[in-house]
Motif scaffolding. Sequence first.
Motif, PDB file in Angstrom:
ATOM      1  N   LEU A 283      58.722  58.601  30.677  1.00 43.29           N
ATOM      2  CA  LEU A 283      58.559  57.251  30.123  1.00 43.29           C
ATOM      3  C   LEU A 283      59.332  56.226  30.961  1.00 43.29           C
ATOM      4  CD1 LEU A 283      58.896  57.810  26.235  1.00 43.29           C
ATOM      5  CD2 LEU A 283      56.862  57.957  27.670  1.00 43.29           C
ATOM      6  N   SER A 284      60.543  56.620  31.392  1.00 43.39           N
ATOM      7  CA  SER A 284      61.367  55.672  32.171  1.00 43.39           C
ATOM      8  C   SER A 284      60.682  55.309  33.472  1.00 43.39           C
ATOM      9  CB  SER A 284      62.723  56.280  32.531  1.00 43.39           C
ATOM     10  OG  SER A 284      63.427  56.529  31.371  1.00 43.39           O
ATOM     11  N   GLY A 285      60.027  56.291  34.102  1.00 40.96           N
ATOM     12  CA  GLY A 285      59.314  56.007  35.350  1.00 40.96           C
ATOM     13  C   GLY A 285      58.230  54.961  35.112  1.00 40.96           C
ATOM     14  N   ALA A 286      57.482  55.156  34.027  1.00 40.08           N
ATOM     15  CA  ALA A 286      56.411  54.200  33.722  1.00 40.08           C
ATOM     16  C   ALA A 286      57.004  52.819  33.426  1.00 40.08           C
ATOM     17  CB  ALA A 286      55.604  54.703  32.529  1.00 40.08           C
ATOM     18  N   HIS A 287      58.119  52.809  32.709  1.00 42.13           N
ATOM     19  CA  HIS A 287      58.764  51.528  32.388  1.00 42.13           C
ATOM     20  C   HIS A 287      59.233  50.821  33.672  1.00 42.13           C
ATOM     21  CE1 HIS A 287      60.966  48.490  30.254  1.00 42.13           C
ATOM     22  NE2 HIS A 287      62.101  48.856  30.803  1.00 42.13           N
ATOM     23  N   ALA A 288      59.732  51.617  34.625  1.00 43.17           N
ATOM     24  CA  ALA A 288      60.159  51.014  35.899  1.00 43.17           C
ATOM     25  C   ALA A 288      58.963  50.352  36.588  1.00 43.17           C
ATOM     26  CB  ALA A 288      60.775  52.086  36.805  1.00 43.17           C
ATOM     27  N   MET A 289      57.785  51.014  36.537  1.00 42.10           N
ATOM     28  CA  MET A 289      56.588  50.403  37.150  1.00 42.10           C
ATOM     29  C   MET A 289      56.168  49.158  36.366  1.00 42.10           C
ATOM     30  SD  MET A 289      54.470  50.310  39.597  1.00 42.10           S
ATOM     31  CE  MET A 289      54.888  51.806  40.479  1.00 42.10           C
ATOM     32  N   ASP A 290      56.323  49.190  35.030  1.00 38.72           N
ATOM     33  CA  ASP A 290      56.008  47.991  34.236  1.00 38.72           C
ATOM     34  C   ASP A 290      56.864  46.814  34.696  1.00 38.72           C
ATOM     35  OD1 ASP A 290      54.272  49.530  32.743  1.00 38.72           O
ATOM     36  OD2 ASP A 290      55.647  49.786  31.048  1.00 38.72           O
ATOM     37  N   ARG A 291      58.152  47.099  34.885  1.00 39.84           N
ATOM     38  CA  ARG A 291      59.073  46.023  35.309  1.00 39.84           C
ATOM     39  C   ARG A 291      58.644  45.476  36.663  1.00 39.84           C
ATOM     40  NH1 ARG A 291      63.793  48.910  33.721  1.00 39.84           N
ATOM     41  NH2 ARG A 291      63.869  49.565  35.893  1.00 39.84           N
ATOM     42  N   HIS A 292      58.312  46.394  37.555  1.00 42.66           N
ATOM     43  CA  HIS A 292      57.867  45.966  38.897  1.00 42.66           C
ATOM     44  C   HIS A 292      56.609  45.096  38.769  1.00 42.66           C
ATOM     45  CE1 HIS A 292      56.669  46.293  43.136  1.00 42.66           C
ATOM     46  NE2 HIS A 292      55.471  46.541  42.670  1.00 42.66           N
ATOM     47  N   PHE A 293      55.653  45.542  37.964  1.00 44.45           N
ATOM     48  CA  PHE A 293      54.385  44.808  37.808  1.00 44.45           C
ATOM     49  C   PHE A 293      54.643  43.403  37.253  1.00 44.45           C
ATOM     50  CE2 PHE A 293      50.320  44.422  35.095  1.00 44.45           C
ATOM     51  CZ  PHE A 293      49.581  43.887  36.136  1.00 44.45           C
ATOM     52  N   ARG A 294      55.643  43.303  36.362  1.00 42.95           N
ATOM     53  CA  ARG A 294      55.915  42.008  35.721  1.00 42.95           C
ATOM     54  C   ARG A 294      56.707  41.064  36.607  1.00 42.95           C
ATOM     55  NH1 ARG A 294      57.786  43.158  29.559  1.00 42.95           N
ATOM     56  NH2 ARG A 294      57.259  40.970  29.338  1.00 42.95           N
ATOM     57  N   THR A 295      57.460  41.622  37.561  1.00 42.77           N
ATOM     58  CA  THR A 295      58.410  40.754  38.267  1.00 42.77           C
ATOM     59  C   THR A 295      58.135  40.591  39.765  1.00 42.77           C
ATOM     60  OG1 THR A 295      59.876  42.645  38.533  1.00 42.77           O
ATOM     61  CG2 THR A 295      60.312  41.225  36.642  1.00 42.77           C
ATOM     62  N   ALA A 296      57.505  41.558  40.399  1.00 37.38           N
ATOM     63  CA  ALA A 296      57.330  41.450  41.858  1.00 37.38           C
ATOM     64  C   ALA A 296      56.273  40.389  42.177  1.00 37.38           C
ATOM     65  CB  ALA A 296      56.909  42.801  42.432  1.00 37.38           C
ATOM     66  N   GLY A 297      56.457  39.685  43.277  1.00 31.75           N
ATOM     67  CA  GLY A 297      55.466  38.698  43.715  1.00 31.75           C
ATOM     68  C   GLY A 297      54.115  39.375  43.941  1.00 31.75           C
ATOM     69  N   LEU A 298      53.037  38.616  43.800  1.00 31.94           N
ATOM     70  CA  LEU A 298      51.699  39.225  43.824  1.00 31.94           C
ATOM     71  C   LEU A 298      51.441  40.029  45.105  1.00 31.94           C
ATOM     72  CD1 LEU A 298      49.415  36.423  42.274  1.00 31.94           C
ATOM     73  CD2 LEU A 298      50.467  38.383  41.139  1.00 31.94           C
ATOM     74  N   ALA A 299      51.867  39.505  46.264  1.00 28.17           N
ATOM     75  CA  ALA A 299      51.553  40.175  47.529  1.00 28.17           C
ATOM     76  C   ALA A 299      52.393  41.423  47.752  1.00 28.17           C
ATOM     77  CB  ALA A 299      51.727  39.209  48.681  1.00 28.17           C
TER      78      ALA A 299
END
Length: 539
Positions: A283-299
Amino acid sequence: MTDIWRQLEQNHAETADRAILNLFDEDNRIGDFSAETDDILLDVSKTNIDRDALALLVDLAGASGLAEKRDAMFAGEPINSTENRAVLHTALRSQDTTPLIVDGEDVRPGIADTLRRMAAFATGIRAGDITGATGAPFTDVVNIGIGGSDLGPAMATLALVPYHDGPRCHFVSNVDGAHIADTLKTLDPATTLIVIASKTFTTIETMTNAATAIDWLREGVGENTGAHLAAVSTAMDKTAAMGIAPERVFGFADWVGGRYSLWGPVGLPIMLAVGPDDFRAFLSGAHAMDRHFRTAGLARNLPVLMGLVGVWHRNICGHATRAVLPYDQRLSRLPAYLQQLDMESNGKGVSISGRALGHKTGPVVWGEPGTNGQHAFYQLLHQGTEVVPAEFLIAADGHEPHLQAHHDLLKANCLAQSEALMVGRSFDAAMEIAATLGYDGEDQRIQAAHRTFPGNRPSITLAYPKLTPFVLGQIIALYEHRVFVEGVIWGINSFDQWGVELGKELASALLPVVQGADPGTRDASTRQLIKKLSARQGN
Ligand code: F6P
């Protein structure tokens, strides 16, 4: 948006014949056409997307309202508009503590409580404290479910075999009696736990298999079948009607779509196999990807970049399929899992407002693990008349350090395939090879033609350190969000699945007919098939 589409098409028209290899002359193509989290590298440089096209694709994502729609999903807005539901599978793996309100209620305490109950149950089963009717500990678990109630846990349980220290897990999905018969015949009812997983608890395949399993338990352990049953569902009334004690029912809300459900109770078999700690790491791995998806610039955002490459290949290049090629035997069920995730989500023909779309949507997703596929269908990938964008997955390390030679070969093969697809082999080079093999004249030309590889075939690669629970969680969440990104750009609802309904309705109507009732006014082909199948029955 129309203008961006037009510019993308123009870019493609002007560059379609360009060699991908030549794009590497640009400064820093590798850096600009890759994105990374701490664990996962996504390399999209082996595609015919140049700097201009990438900038246009990023503009397309912006113009489609991707960031706003992503935030609406995470906030629990009812973005599944045809079912008027929120889409909150991300909440099942969230570590945020701020209240998340759906229909006036904070859903976080309920999620945490269910996870605690699952962990207590799994720990009891794994430790032998919760036993079957005869007092024997459980050695085997059979998950009965189909679609999202099967593919996710089956795929992840296999992926995490090195972490298994619990009961053996088996998965029965098909209504074909062969599936349950072949599974149960190897098992002892006294030591088998049956998990009945169905979001709706009405799916005919699952209900039929559950009834068969309960009969099998009854024959083996007597009337106390309840000691061998657990259920996973959103329909608690229906689980009670099947006689499953409430403390053995793990519920989830309708804002978790079936194909997005492995993060909660549908993941119970995963937890039983690897234990609550490793399940939490998943679950933590998926949450880390969620955070990345929400915060990293589009490119620089992995799901966004992967989605944009998908849109480029589907809409601009017109490629109808994509191949998922995990160089990881334990991800052998990933293509099947992604077929549901991707094709049930984005296999749509109307826009959110119900208008026919003027553009293509989800491609056909298929694949097999490498290196097996190399000896089967890669011929078509390299020399066939259809270009199939390929998606490679490869770990830096396997779980078998004593078999390093195997892993080195696996890596070399994975990298060789993406290189071969891109570089190909020219006719001139093939002529030289033919000459060294002793051919000349027309024979040399024929041999060379057959040994020429057009190359310029696109691929992307996902590289990760090792397939741990944390990394697996990231990979699956990455694919989920990629499907979301593409669905937003295509303007569709990725979270309903009306296309599966008609077949279900017709199957219910045909059941009495295959059992002998009058076929009525059905089409002639169906009537003939019923007649011929009936004639062959019992022969
Ligand atoms: O028929 C499609 C589907 O509804 C999927 O979306 C779902 O994952 C699967 O059937 C199983 O549904 P359930 O979990 O309700 O049994």
